[in-house]
Design an enzyme around this catalytic site. Structure first.
Site, PDB file in Angstrom:
ATOM      1  N   SER A 277      52.911  35.525  36.627  1.00 20.32           N
ATOM      2  CA  SER A 277      54.261  35.067  36.996  1.00 20.32           C
ATOM      3  C   SER A 277      54.360  34.714  38.477  1.00 20.32           C
ATOM      4  O   SER A 277      54.892  33.650  38.835  1.00 20.32           O
ATOM      5  CB  SER A 277      55.314  36.114  36.613  1.00 20.32           C
ATOM      6  N   HIS A 307      50.863  39.510  29.549  1.00 25.41           N
ATOM      7  CA  HIS A 307      51.531  39.796  30.832  1.00 25.41           C
ATOM      8  C   HIS A 307      52.824  40.578  30.543  1.00 25.41           C
ATOM      9  O   HIS A 307      52.769  41.648  29.944  1.00 25.41           O
ATOM     10  CB  HIS A 307      51.762  38.459  31.554  1.00 25.41           C
ATOM     11  N   HIS A 353      43.852  46.174  32.681  1.00 26.48           N
ATOM     12  CA  HIS A 353      44.449  45.387  33.768  1.00 26.48           C
ATOM     13  C   HIS A 353      43.414  44.427  34.348  1.00 26.48           C
ATOM     14  O   HIS A 353      42.222  44.717  34.347  1.00 26.48           O
ATOM     15  CB  HIS A 353      44.987  46.298  34.884  1.00 26.48           C
ATOM     16  N   ARG A 362      52.566  52.706  38.916  1.00 28.22           N
ATOM     17  CA  ARG A 362      53.884  52.437  38.325  1.00 28.22           C
ATOM     18  C   ARG A 362      54.032  53.208  37.014  1.00 28.22           C
ATOM     19  O   ARG A 362      55.134  53.597  36.628  1.00 28.22           O
ATOM     20  CB  ARG A 362      54.056  50.924  38.094  1.00 28.22           C
ATOM     21  N   ASP A 408      53.440  48.817  31.709  1.00 27.64           N
ATOM     22  CA  ASP A 408      54.150  48.561  30.456  1.00 27.64           C
ATOM     23  C   ASP A 408      53.968  49.666  29.423  1.00 27.64           C
ATOM     24  O   ASP A 408      54.722  49.741  28.456  1.00 27.64           O
ATOM     25  CB  ASP A 408      53.663  47.235  29.864  1.00 27.64           C
TER      26      ASP A 408
HETATM   27  N1  NMX Z   1      42.829  46.721  24.144  1.00 27.17           N
HETATM   28  C1  NMX Z   1      41.774  46.113  23.552  1.00 27.17           C
HETATM   29  N2  NMX Z   1      40.902  45.341  24.198  1.00 27.17           N
HETATM   30  C2  NMX Z   1      41.082  45.196  25.524  1.00 27.17           C
HETATM   31  C3  NMX Z   1      42.117  45.819  26.218  1.00 27.17           C
HETATM   32  C4  NMX Z   1      43.031  46.603  25.475  1.00 27.17           C
HETATM   33  N3  NMX Z   1      44.079  47.202  26.037  1.00 27.17           N
HETATM   34  N4  NMX Z   1      42.030  45.499  27.516  1.00 27.17           N
HETATM   35  C5  NMX Z   1      40.968  44.672  27.639  1.00 27.17           C
HETATM   36  N5  NMX Z   1      40.388  44.491  26.448  1.00 27.17           N
HETATM   37  C6  NMX Z   1      39.275  43.625  26.111  1.00 27.17           C
HETATM   38  C7  NMX Z   1      39.621  42.178  26.445  1.00 27.17           C
HETATM   39  O1  NMX Z   1      40.432  41.602  25.434  1.00 27.17           O
HETATM   40  C8  NMX Z   1      38.262  41.566  26.599  1.00 27.17           C
HETATM   41  O2  NMX Z   1      37.746  41.358  25.306  1.00 27.17           O
HETATM   42  P1  NMX Z   1      36.865  40.032  24.960  1.00 27.17           P
HETATM   43  O3  NMX Z   1      35.718  40.052  25.916  1.00 27.17           O
HETATM   44  O4  NMX Z   1      36.480  40.237  23.538  1.00 27.17           O
HETATM   45  O5  NMX Z   1      37.769  38.857  25.187  1.00 27.17           O
HETATM   46  C9  NMX Z   1      37.472  42.698  27.242  1.00 27.17           C
HETATM   47  O6  NMX Z   1      38.171  43.913  26.923  1.00 27.17           O
HETATM   48  C10 NMX Z   1      37.343  42.578  28.748  1.00 27.17           C
HETATM   49  O7  NMX Z   1      38.622  42.461  29.296  1.00 27.17           O
HETATM   50  P2  NMX Z   1      38.926  43.024  30.786  1.00 27.17           P
HETATM   51  O8  NMX Z   1      38.058  42.273  31.727  1.00 27.17           O
HETATM   52  O9  NMX Z   1      38.856  44.492  30.787  1.00 27.17           O
HETATM   53  O10 NMX Z   1      40.468  42.641  30.966  1.00 27.17           O
HETATM   54  P3  NMX Z   1      41.088  41.256  31.431  1.00 27.17           P
HETATM   55  O11 NMX Z   1      41.161  41.249  32.915  1.00 27.17           O
HETATM   56  O12 NMX Z   1      40.440  40.107  30.786  1.00 27.17           O
HETATM   57  O13 NMX Z   1      42.557  41.380  30.803  1.00 27.17           O
HETATM   58  C11 NMX Z   1      44.573  42.475  30.241  1.00 27.17           C
HETATM   59  C12 NMX Z   1      43.527  42.256  31.320  1.00 27.17           C
HETATM   60  C13 NMX Z   1      45.752  43.213  30.865  1.00 27.17           C
HETATM   61  C14 NMX Z   1      45.066  41.110  29.737  1.00 27.17           C
HETATM   62  C15 NMX Z   1      43.969  43.294  29.103  1.00 27.17           C
HETATM   63  O14 NMX Z   1      43.590  44.556  29.581  1.00 27.17           O
HETATM   64  C16 NMX Z   1      44.908  43.460  27.924  1.00 27.17           C
HETATM   65  O15 NMX Z   1      44.942  42.582  27.053  1.00 27.17           O
HETATM   66  N6  NMX Z   1      45.681  44.598  27.873  1.00 27.17           N
HETATM   67  C17 NMX Z   1      46.679  44.780  26.838  1.00 27.17           C
HETATM   68  C18 NMX Z   1      47.909  43.947  27.134  1.00 27.17           C
HETATM   69  C19 NMX Z   1      48.677  44.510  28.300  1.00 27.17           C
HETATM   70  O16 NMX Z   1      48.949  45.685  28.402  1.00 27.17           O
HETATM   71  N7  NMX Z   1      49.101  43.614  29.224  1.00 27.17           N
HETATM   72  C20 NMX Z   1      49.971  44.008  30.333  1.00 27.17           C
HETATM   73  C21 NMX Z   1      49.311  43.936  31.706  1.00 27.17           C
HETATM   74  C22 NMX Z   1      50.275  44.350  32.773  1.00 27.17           C
HETATM   75  N8  NMX Z   1      51.384  43.414  32.911  1.00 27.17           N
HETATM   76  O17 NMX Z   1      52.493  43.788  32.904  1.00 27.17           O
HETATM   77  O18 NMX Z   1      51.168  42.198  33.039  1.00 27.17           O
HETATM   78  C1  MLT Z   2      52.046  42.560  37.068  1.00 25.30           C
HETATM   79  O1  MLT Z   2      52.861  43.408  37.406  1.00 25.30           O
HETATM   80  O2  MLT Z   2      52.168  41.368  37.387  1.00 25.30           O
HETATM   81  C2  MLT Z   2      50.949  42.963  36.137  1.00 25.30           C
HETATM   82  O3  MLT Z   2      50.524  44.259  36.379  1.00 25.30           O
HETATM   83  C3  MLT Z   2      49.841  41.975  36.021  1.00 25.30           C
HETATM   84  C4  MLT Z   2      48.965  41.733  37.212  1.00 25.30           C
HETATM   85  O4  MLT Z   2      49.138  42.286  38.276  1.00 25.30           O
HETATM   86  O5  MLT Z   2      48.020  40.940  37.043  1.00 25.30           O
END
Ligand code: NMX
Ligand code: MLT
Length: 513
Positions: A277, A307, A353, A362, A408
């Site tokens: 964002s 996100h 993350h 947080r 979250d």
């Molecule tokens: N559950 C299952 N798999 C996960 C998770 C999770 N919570 N977190 C990461 N992975 C997987 C990810 O999908 C990826 O799989 P693949 O290689 O098959 O595509 C692998 O682990 C490596 O990912 P990372 O490098 O650890 O994480 P990345 O930086 O790509 O993504 C998120 C970060 C936040 C998108 C990821 O951790 C996620 O999808 N979390 C769940 C959704 C979430 O809580 N999002 C909110 C973030 C905070 N916010 O407010 O924005």
């Molecule tokens: C945020 O607050 O924007 C989330 O934790 C995602 C991020 O920092 O990449």
């Protein structure tokens, strides 16, 4: 009165500074202390040209210094770890979490003014901190609250634009539509059409940003009441601060919910510049799009499930756990449920993350809030159980870089406890909060506080009305807002280079030869 409050806030801050801190040696405390103790007027005179010259100097002296190597992995991996953005208001450390202008969340909770003694920080105080880099006094925060409430009248066409959507439209769609409709009043757009010179961009940008921050809670509350409360709108209450008034307009007047809202808005406001964002808002603003257009774009990124929408997903997922296994689920059953989610190809929402590598602070401050105010809530207890169960499973998966909970993972159960049960609405709350961070990056009125203090003191002694003080604030914001960051420093259009897979293959072949 304001003077005495200012003095008491400063002595409170000084006594904090005297306390041993786990962050001893850090310059940010020194900055806060230095600014408090120096002669204000001479400090001001020094600081104005310093701040304006800083970027020029950085460019001239350090422009050719390398920041790191870009690898093919980084290009293919969503630019993770690639330093490429300037973002002044906050900085994220993978292990320690976010710092707002150098201050951690616990530090902000200690030094920022609050509504009740020992209570949560007022988001207006954080806005002041993000904009100026200084801790405001309670008097300044109160004046900013008034300033925001005077700007919080939303034109009728905005409600009509929202009403044109089906009531079943996702609340984020309705909210972003409302923000787009607010754009009609953009002072920046009008000024640009009239040919405003570049040196003055900051003025209408400031105007738009403060109005936007003031009006988004009204639009957001309208969406909530429209979708979930039969359109029974609750008018704003100008006697309340930003967080309490937002809670009031949503329909929640309990002091604990007001406290939660203050904490919620504060911690969700900013998370450095690379998150989807913030980065989107900054990118769009770099084309000289006004703050409304830029923030609406940011909201559309926030609405994605990886996100901001994750807060919705978390509560829905937790409720699905309860529906299937009941509130008193055993640890073994919970493990099975997590594995079932993963095996069905989904993520466990609220965990992981892009940057953080430890539990999100947080998350921790929300946990502390829950331990204080709702320790027996069954869903809070389930969230606590997930904190034990999920990280080892994600670690076992082998590919997840951060198995720990993020912001979250916790927010939904707190809101749910105080009666805000509608998960599909949660990301709108995140969006309101983020207006503060994104707009603060566009604005930097670093010197307002110091410029105002001598005048405040004088006026208190002359016993002039609060009304006058608010209007003087306004004047000085204008005067010193020449430091509006993106605009005053003339940050350029953002336009990174992209390449094709063929280009990368050829490049790598040459590198290997
Ligand atoms: N559950 C299952 N798999 C996960 C998770 C999770 N919570 N977190 C990461 N992975 C997987 C990810 O999908 C990826 O799989 P693949 O290689 O098959 O595509 C692998 O682990 C490596 O990912 P990372 O490098 O650890 O994480 P990345 O930086 O790509 O993504 C998120 C970060 C936040 C998108 C990821 O951790 C996620 O999808 N979390 C769940 C959704 C979430 O809580 N999002 C909110 C973030 C905070 N916010 O407010 O924005
Ligand atoms: C945020 O607050 O924007 C989330 O934790 C995602 C991020 O920092 O990449």
């Amino acid at each position: 009165m304001v003077f005495f409050r200012s003095v008491s806030a400063l002595s409170k801050l000084r006594s904090r500074l005297a306390q041993p801190s786990s962050l001893n040696g850090s310059v940010r405390w020194l900055q806060v202390q230095t600014c408090s103790d120096l002669d204000l007027h001479s400090q001001l005179k020094e600081l104005i040209p310093e701040q304006q010259e800083r970027l020029k100097k950085l460019k001239a002296e350090c422009g050719k210094i390398q920041l790191g190597n870009i690898t093919v992995d980084m290009v293919l991996g969503g630019m993770r770890g690639m330093t490429g953005l300037l973002w002044e208001t906050s900085l994220l450390d993978p292990d320690e979490g976010i710092r707002f202008r150098g201050m951690s969340i616990p530090e902000c909770q200690k030094v920022l003014p609050n509504a009740t003694p020992g209570g949560e920080p007022l988001p207006e105080g954080l806005l002041w901190l993000l904009l100026t880099g200084k801790v405001p006094t309670k008097g300044q925060v109160d004046a900013l609250s008034k300033e925001l409430s005077t700007r919080a009248t939303v034109p009728d066409h905005v409600y009509k634009a929202i009403d044109a959507l089906p009531q079943s439209a996702h609340p984020m769609t309705q909210f972003a539509t409302g923000v787009m409709a607010l754009q009609v009043q953009s002072e920046f757009q009008k000024a640009y059409e009239k040919g405003i010179p570049k040196s003055k961009y900051w003025e209408p940008t400031y105007e738009d940003s403060l109005s936007l921050i003031a009006q988004v809670p009204v639009v957001a509350a309208y969406v909530y009441r429209r979708v979930y409360k039969n359109g029974q709108i609750i008018p704003k209450d100008d006697s309340l601060d930003y967080g309490a008034n937002f809670s009031h307009m949503l329909g929640f007047d309990s002091p604990k919910m007001q406290e939660l809202m203050r904490l919620y808005v504060t911690i969700h406001s900013d998370h450095e510049g690379g998150n989807v964002s913030a980065h989107t808002g900054h990118l769009v603003a770099s084309a000289l799009a006004d703050p409304y257009l830029s923030f609406a774009a940011a909201l559309n990124g926030l609405a994605g499930p990886l996100h901001g929408l994750a807060n919705q997903e978390v509560l829905l997922w937790i409720k699905s756990v309860v529906d299937e296994c009941g509130e008193n689920i055993s640890t073994e059953q919970l493990k099975d449920y997590v594995w079932k989610t993963l095996k069905s190809g989904k993520v466990v929402p609220g965990f992981g993350h892009g940057v953080l590598r430890k539990t999100d602070p947080r998350y921790m401050c929300q946990r502390e809030f829950a331990l204080k105010h709702l320790p027996d809530d069954p869903l809070f207890q389930l969230v606590s159980k997930l904190y034990e169960v999920v990280p080892p499973i994600l670690t076992e998966l082998g590919k997840v870089k951060n198995p720990w909970p993020n912001v979250d993972a916790h927010s939904g159960v707190l809101l749910n406890h105080f009666g805000l049960h509608e998960a599909r609405y949660f990301t709108v709350l995140f969006g309101v909060s983020r207006s503060i961070g994104i707009c603060s990056q566009v604005l930097t009125m670093s010197l307002t506080f110091f410029s105002l203090l001598p005048f405040r003191i004088l006026f208190v002694f002359l016993n002039l009305s609060f009304f006058l003080r608010v209007h003087l604030n306004h004047y000085y914001y204008y005067f010193f807002s020449q430091l509006i960051w993106d605009r005053a420093l003339g940050l350029p259009l953002e336009r990174p280079k992209s390449v094709t897979m063929e280009w990368l293959e050829n490049h790598c072949k040459k590198a290997a030869a």
